[in-house]
Design a protein around this motif. Structure first.
Motif, PDB file in Angstrom:
ATOM      1  N   PHE A  88       0.837  -1.204   0.000  1.00  0.00           N
ATOM      2  CA  PHE A  88       0.000   0.000   0.000  1.00  0.00           C
ATOM      3  C   PHE A  88       0.871   1.254   0.000  1.00  0.00           C
ATOM      4  O   PHE A  88       2.000   1.244   0.481  1.00  0.00           O
ATOM      5  N   GLY A  89       0.309   2.347  -0.488  1.00  0.00           N
ATOM      6  CA  GLY A  89       0.991   3.635  -0.452  1.00  0.00           C
ATOM      7  C   GLY A  89       0.838   4.360  -1.766  1.00  0.00           C
ATOM      8  O   GLY A  89       0.514   3.755  -2.786  1.00  0.00           O
ATOM      9  N   ILE A  94       5.945   4.430  -2.139  1.00  0.00           N
ATOM     10  CA  ILE A  94       6.419   3.058  -2.352  1.00  0.00           C
ATOM     11  C   ILE A  94       7.783   3.082  -3.013  1.00  0.00           C
ATOM     12  O   ILE A  94       8.005   3.803  -3.990  1.00  0.00           O
ATOM     13  N   ASP A  95       8.659   2.284  -2.473  1.00  0.00           N
ATOM     14  CA  ASP A  95       9.997   2.122  -3.012  1.00  0.00           C
ATOM     15  C   ASP A  95       9.912   1.618  -4.465  1.00  0.00           C
ATOM     16  O   ASP A  95       9.156   0.693  -4.757  1.00  0.00           O
ATOM     17  N   GLU A  96      10.701   2.233  -5.354  1.00  0.00           N
ATOM     18  CA  GLU A  96      10.616   1.879  -6.773  1.00  0.00           C
ATOM     19  C   GLU A  96      10.950   0.398  -7.020  1.00  0.00           C
ATOM     20  O   GLU A  96      10.378  -0.252  -7.895  1.00  0.00           O
ATOM     21  N   PRO A 140      -6.634   4.069  -5.947  1.00  0.00           N
ATOM     22  CA  PRO A 140      -5.493   4.888  -5.545  1.00  0.00           C
ATOM     23  C   PRO A 140      -4.871   4.335  -4.274  1.00  0.00           C
ATOM     24  O   PRO A 140      -5.574   3.829  -3.405  1.00  0.00           O
ATOM     25  N   TYR A 141      -3.570   4.449  -4.153  1.00  0.00           N
ATOM     26  CA  TYR A 141      -2.782   3.982  -2.990  1.00  0.00           C
ATOM     27  C   TYR A 141      -2.663   2.461  -2.941  1.00  0.00           C
ATOM     28  O   TYR A 141      -2.166   1.928  -1.956  1.00  0.00           O
ATOM     29  N   LYS A 189       4.873  -1.276   6.166  1.00  0.00           N
ATOM     30  CA  LYS A 189       5.580   0.007   6.232  1.00  0.00           C
ATOM     31  C   LYS A 189       4.691   1.054   6.896  1.00  0.00           C
ATOM     32  O   LYS A 189       3.586   1.337   6.395  1.00  0.00           O
ATOM     33  N   ALA A 190       5.168   1.617   8.007  1.00  0.00           N
ATOM     34  CA  ALA A 190       4.392   2.661   8.688  1.00  0.00           C
ATOM     35  C   ALA A 190       4.445   3.955   7.890  1.00  0.00           C
ATOM     36  O   ALA A 190       5.361   4.163   7.100  1.00  0.00           O
TER      37      ALA A 190
END
Ligand SMILES: NC(=O)c1ccc[n+]([C@@H]2O[C@H](COP(=O)([O-])OP(=O)(O)OC[C@H]3O[C@@H](n4cnc5c(N)ncnc54)[C@H](OP(=O)(O)O)[C@@H]3O)[C@@H](O)[C@H]2O)c1
Length: 261
Positions: A88-89, A94-96, A140-141, A189-190
């Motif tokens: 999520f994010g 979000i890390d690529e 979205p997200y 991931k917070a």
């Protein structure tokens, strides 16, 4: 020798499919990265099993399945592509590398494994692809994940049509939130935008939904949507316009700063 090939067999939905198909084949092939988990599962099945350790985000991982197929030349009765993960994010939270891995695993590996396996399947063979209830409307997200699942749905429905003439069927399994390790990883991931815990409950029982999917696949259905709640969602997704659906989805989310940003 008849086999069932299950990716994502080290936990959750994949492990449950291994249990569901163990009495129908000579050998179950378990594919994932965690060998200890697959060995423990294999020992509990009471049928011959083979562990194929593979990181399916890599070409080498995918080729490990091809090598096993080429050396054993089995009759594949069942292929279940259950390896997958979500994150999520928003696009910039979000890390690529995670984005790349989601596409590589949820989409690319699924397609390549399917293509290399079909030549080893005979009439009556079944393919199950893990789609998701998230593939019915833009989310979205949960963007890359849910868009990948849209691909899986369309790919599987089209493939199902193409392979009918060989007596094969492909089913896209589209569950709502299921009680597995998936959500723990997707929300690990917070500080990112994600659904509130309460919005994802009640979680579906993994064993029950997998049994339902096996029945649907036996009947040759192109898609399986789990319980009444997910079916109702599917119906609403068909009749309500996207902006309304997006607003409903956004109402279930908590912003990054609300969970530790
Ligand atoms: N649970 C849900 O709410 C839900 C809802 C809709 C759809 N789905 C879909 O169902 C499928 C299975 O998820 P699950 O709920 O069973 O989650 P899970 O318990 O986290 O299982 C995911 C499986 O994928 C494997 N995997 C992850 N990364 C991999 C990699 N790089 N290479 C090879 N295998 C990898 C994992 O094994 P290793 O870590 O050992 O490699 C594990 O066996 C996924 O495609 C998911 O998108 C889940």
């Amino acid at each position: 020798m008849t086999v069932a090939i299950i990716t994502g067999a080290s936990s959750g939905i994949g492990a449950e499919f291994a249990k569901g198909y163990k009495d129908r084949v000579d050998e179950v092939w378990l594919v994932a990265r965690r060998v200890d988990r697959m060995t423990a599962l294999g020992e509990s099945l009471g049928v011959k099993y083979r562990v194929i350790p593979a990181d399916l985000c890599t070409d080498e991982g995918i080729e490990a399945i091809r090598r096993a197929l080429e050396s054993e030349r089995p009759s594949v009765r069942y292929l279940v592509n259950a390896a997958g993960f979500g994150d999520f994010g928003s696009f910039d939270e979000i890390d690529e590398n995670k984005v790349r891995m989601m596409i590589d695993l949820n989409v690319k590996a699924l397609v390549l494994i399917t293509h290399m396996t079909i030549p080893y399947m005979e009439r009556g063979g079944r393919i199950i692809q893990l789609g998701s209830g998230s593939c019915f409307t833009p989310l979205p997200y949960f963007n890359t994940y849910s868009s990948g699942k849209v691909f899986v749905l369309h790919y599987t429905k089209s493939l199902n049509y193409e392979i009918k003439k060989y007596g094969l069927r492909a089913t896209c399994f589209c569950p709502g939130w299921v009680h597995t390790e998936f959500l723990g990883k997707a929300t690990a991931k917070a500080g990112v935008t994600r659904p509130r815990d309460s919005a994802m409950k009640p979680l579906l029982n993994c064993e029950r939904v997998v049994k339902g999917c096996i029945r649907a696949s036996d009947k040759g259905r192109a898609m399986y949507v789990t319980n009444w709640y997910t079916k109702l969602q599917h119906l609403l997704f068909k009749i309500l316009p996207d902006p309304i659906l997006t607003r409903l989805w956004l109402g279930m989310l908590e912003k990054g700063e609300e969970n530790g940003k």
